[in-house]
Design an enzyme around this catalytic site. Structure first.
Site, PDB file in Angstrom:
ATOM      1  N   GLU A   1      34.023  -9.951  -1.525  1.00  0.00           N
ATOM      2  CA  GLU A   1      33.542 -10.388  -0.218  1.00  0.00           C
ATOM      3  C   GLU A   1      32.345  -9.560   0.208  1.00  0.00           C
ATOM      4  O   GLU A   1      32.238  -8.383  -0.126  1.00  0.00           O
ATOM      5  CB  GLU A   1      34.653 -10.272   0.835  1.00  0.00           C
TER       6      GLU A   1
ATOM      7  N   CYS B   1      26.831  -5.900   4.474  1.00  0.00           N
ATOM      8  CA  CYS B   1      27.930  -5.037   4.079  1.00  0.00           C
ATOM      9  C   CYS B   1      28.330  -5.480   2.670  1.00  0.00           C
ATOM     10  O   CYS B   1      28.797  -6.603   2.476  1.00  0.00           O
ATOM     11  CB  CYS B   1      29.083  -5.197   5.066  1.00  0.00           C
TER      12      CYS B   1
ATOM     13  N   CYS C   1      40.259  -2.514  -4.295  1.00  0.00           N
ATOM     14  CA  CYS C   1      40.025  -1.065  -4.268  1.00  0.00           C
ATOM     15  C   CYS C   1      41.263  -0.386  -4.824  1.00  0.00           C
ATOM     16  O   CYS C   1      42.383  -0.740  -4.454  1.00  0.00           O
ATOM     17  CB  CYS C   1      39.768  -0.605  -2.835  1.00  0.00           C
TER      18      CYS C   1
ATOM     19  N   CYS D   1      44.302   3.618   1.109  1.00  0.00           N
ATOM     20  CA  CYS D   1      44.268   4.096   2.487  1.00  0.00           C
ATOM     21  C   CYS D   1      45.194   3.177   3.289  1.00  0.00           C
ATOM     22  O   CYS D   1      45.078   1.950   3.206  1.00  0.00           O
ATOM     23  CB  CYS D   1      42.852   4.047   3.039  1.00  0.00           C
TER      24      CYS D   1
ATOM     25  N   CYS E   1      43.864   0.238   5.677  1.00  0.00           N
ATOM     26  CA  CYS E   1      42.800  -0.658   5.183  1.00  0.00           C
ATOM     27  C   CYS E   1      43.377  -1.816   4.396  1.00  0.00           C
ATOM     28  O   CYS E   1      44.149  -1.617   3.442  1.00  0.00           O
ATOM     29  CB  CYS E   1      41.826   0.134   4.310  1.00  0.00           C
TER      30      CYS E   1
ATOM     31  N   HIS F   1      38.432  10.280   9.189  1.00  0.00           N
ATOM     32  CA  HIS F   1      39.653   9.731   9.800  1.00  0.00           C
ATOM     33  C   HIS F   1      40.736  10.707  10.250  1.00  0.00           C
ATOM     34  O   HIS F   1      41.719  10.268  10.875  1.00  0.00           O
ATOM     35  CB  HIS F   1      40.308   8.673   8.897  1.00  0.00           C
TER      36      HIS F   1
ATOM     37  N   CYS G   1      35.434  -4.167   9.685  1.00  0.00           N
ATOM     38  CA  CYS G   1      35.778  -3.024   8.838  1.00  0.00           C
ATOM     39  C   CYS G   1      37.235  -3.074   8.416  1.00  0.00           C
ATOM     40  O   CYS G   1      38.117  -3.234   9.259  1.00  0.00           O
ATOM     41  CB  CYS G   1      35.593  -1.725   9.599  1.00  0.00           C
TER      42      CYS G   1
HETATM   43  N1  SAH Z   1      35.727   3.110   0.177  1.00  0.00           N
HETATM   44  C1  SAH Z   1      34.585   3.444   0.997  1.00  0.00           C
HETATM   45  C2  SAH Z   1      33.752   2.230   1.329  1.00  0.00           C
HETATM   46  C3  SAH Z   1      34.432   1.255   2.288  1.00  0.00           C
HETATM   47  S1  SAH Z   1      33.830   1.563   3.887  1.00  0.00           S
HETATM   48  C4  SAH Z   1      35.034   4.164   2.232  1.00  0.00           C
HETATM   49  O1  SAH Z   1      36.218   4.098   2.555  1.00  0.00           O
HETATM   50  O2  SAH Z   1      34.228   4.830   2.859  1.00  0.00           O
HETATM   51  C5  SAH Z   1      34.928   0.746   4.922  1.00  0.00           C
HETATM   52  C6  SAH Z   1      35.112   1.520   6.207  1.00  0.00           C
HETATM   53  O3  SAH Z   1      36.017   0.808   7.052  1.00  0.00           O
HETATM   54  C7  SAH Z   1      35.731   2.865   5.929  1.00  0.00           C
HETATM   55  O4  SAH Z   1      35.244   3.848   6.792  1.00  0.00           O
HETATM   56  C8  SAH Z   1      37.183   2.552   6.206  1.00  0.00           C
HETATM   57  O5  SAH Z   1      37.900   3.705   6.444  1.00  0.00           O
HETATM   58  C9  SAH Z   1      37.067   1.652   7.423  1.00  0.00           C
HETATM   59  N2  SAH Z   1      38.289   0.890   7.647  1.00  0.00           N
HETATM   60  C10 SAH Z   1      39.254   0.591   6.753  1.00  0.00           C
HETATM   61  N3  SAH Z   1      40.231  -0.110   7.327  1.00  0.00           N
HETATM   62  C11 SAH Z   1      39.899  -0.264   8.616  1.00  0.00           C
HETATM   63  C12 SAH Z   1      40.515  -0.932   9.721  1.00  0.00           C
HETATM   64  N4  SAH Z   1      41.645  -1.569   9.579  1.00  0.00           N
HETATM   65  N5  SAH Z   1      39.871  -0.902  10.905  1.00  0.00           N
HETATM   66  C13 SAH Z   1      38.681  -0.274  11.030  1.00  0.00           C
HETATM   67  N6  SAH Z   1      38.064   0.352  10.021  1.00  0.00           N
HETATM   68  C14 SAH Z   1      38.657   0.365   8.827  1.00  0.00           C
END
Ligand code: SAH
Length: 363
Positions: free
Chosen positions: A91, A105, A112, A116, A119, A212, A332
């Site tokens: 995506e 983006c 992945c 986390c 996510c 985070h 995000c």
């Molecule tokens: N793997 C890398 C690139 C992805 S960036 C990284 O984690 O940095 C995606 C961003 O969205 C990251 O900062 C991630 O922590 C954030 N993210 C993930 N799940 C989210 C959610 N449910 N709500 C808001 N932000 C989120």
């Protein structure tokens, strides 16, 4: 990496076919220039001989990705779901801002491998690393809709686990209209890749760190990768980036109600971050009713601004990210290639309906 079979349709294939046909070296550059300017077919590349255009049409598929679905959100955000030729979902999102900015983006992997807990991408099956062409083809898809000027590697995947293709793609983005200074690579802090990025990539591409949590204990709970690469080591590498490039590092901090959003936590975060090196971007959590993500809820508006003020008082530039495209699952942490018919209720909570994190009614 074992993806020799899947990179059959890419810039490398184009070069190989042109060479095999005895074409002069500049033909490859001509094709790329047209594609980077948003042309949608070989037929439109009018400075190529017609016979060559027909041959390429036949020999080299125009994109490494097929568009499976495309949706537009109320705020103008567009999300595309692509398939690689071996069937993996990818995506990418085009964000349109009122000031005219057009930001992409991009995904670096299908799915992945990191998990986390907040996510959605981490909840789907990991596919594989994407090739440079598969990353660029996401950008070219949107470039065919309109000119674009910013890119963030914040889609599916961890860019530092796939660094070479990510850098190869990033190095070509200026041809598409996106300069290095307007390109950001975001990481969880995967140290082997991050160290190479800091040491080897000379381009002024921006670095963002998904932090985070202000302590190893909480961070390891939210992001299992932290047990492997602890906070202090990751932050030290970010400082090294700043010393080498003189560009500030963005800290991403997703605001989870009752989990990492207390004022004391803001204070300990402020103690961790040198205001000369870091800027903080607070991200309202986007709720998705999927696996471990469903246990969280966003901080309230009030909670987010209190957190922000603590950081600002400590001299750390802090902004709150506008979360775009939530109604089409383009925000995000929502990229999980979930087909609409398999979705469950995902009304974003917290921000829109502030309630206590732990007592929110579950659908
Ligand atoms: N793997 C890398 C690139 C992805 S960036 C990284 O984690 O940095 C995606 C961003 O969205 C990251 O900062 C991630 O922590 C954030 N993210 C993930 N799940 C989210 C959610 N449910 N709500 C808001 N932000 C989120």
């Amino acid at each position: 990496m074992g993806n020799a079979t899947v990179s059959r349709v890419d810039l490398a294939l184009l070069r190989e076919r042109l060479d095999a046909g005895g074409e002069p070296a500049f033909r490859g550059a001509q094709v790329w220039e047209w594609a980077a300017r948003g042309v949608g077919a070989y037929a439109e590349m009018t400075n190529l001989p017609a016979a060559l255009r027909r041959r390429l049409e036949h020999d080299v598929p125009f994109s490494t990705l097929d568009v499976e679905q495309e949706e537009q959100a109320r705020d103008g955000t567009v999300k595309a779901l692509f398939r690689t030729h071996d069937g993996h979902p990818v995506e990418a999102v085009l964000m349109r801002y009122r000031d005219g900015r057009r930001s992409l983006c991009l995904s670096s992997q299908s799915g992945c491998p990191l998990t986390c807990t907040f996510c959605a991408t981490g909840q789907m099956t990991f596919g594989r690393n994407l090739t440079a062409s598969e990353i660029l083809d996401q950008a070219l898809h949107f470039r065919r809709i309109e000119p674009v000027d910013h890119a963030v590697f914040m889609g599916m995947g961890e860019p530092m686990l796939n660094l070479d293709p990510v850098l190869e793609a990033a190095r070509l983005l200026p041809d598409v209209g996106i300069t290095h200074r307007r390109t950001t690579i975001s990481t969880v802090g995967w140290l082997p890749g991050l160290r190479r990025f800091v040491g080897e990539a000379e381009e002024p591409v921006r670095l963002a760190l998904s932090l985070h949590a202000p302590t190893d204990e909480l961070r390891s709970e939210l992001m299992p990768v932290n047990a492997r690469y602890p906070l202090a080591d990751v932050l030290a590498e970010c400082v090294r980036y700043f010393e080498l490039r003189r560009r500030k590092v963005f800290i991403e901090y997703v605001m989870l109600g009752g989990v990492n959003d207390r004022v004391e936590q803001a204070r300990s975060l402020a103690r961790l971050l040198d205001p000369k090196v870091f800027k903080v971007n607070l991200i309202p959590f986007t709720f998705t009713q999927i696996g471990s993500v469903a246990q969280y809820q966003s901080s309230t508006h009030k909670g987010i601004s209190a957190f922000k003020h603590v950081l600002q008082r400590a001299g750390i530039p802090t902004t709150v990210r506008l979360n775009r495209g939530r109604d089409i699952k383009a925000a995000c942490g929502q990229l999980a290639a979930i087909a609409p018919e398999t979705e469950s209720d995902d009304i974003p909570r917290g921000l829109d309906a502030p309630t206590d994190a732990r007592s929110a009614p579950k659908p």
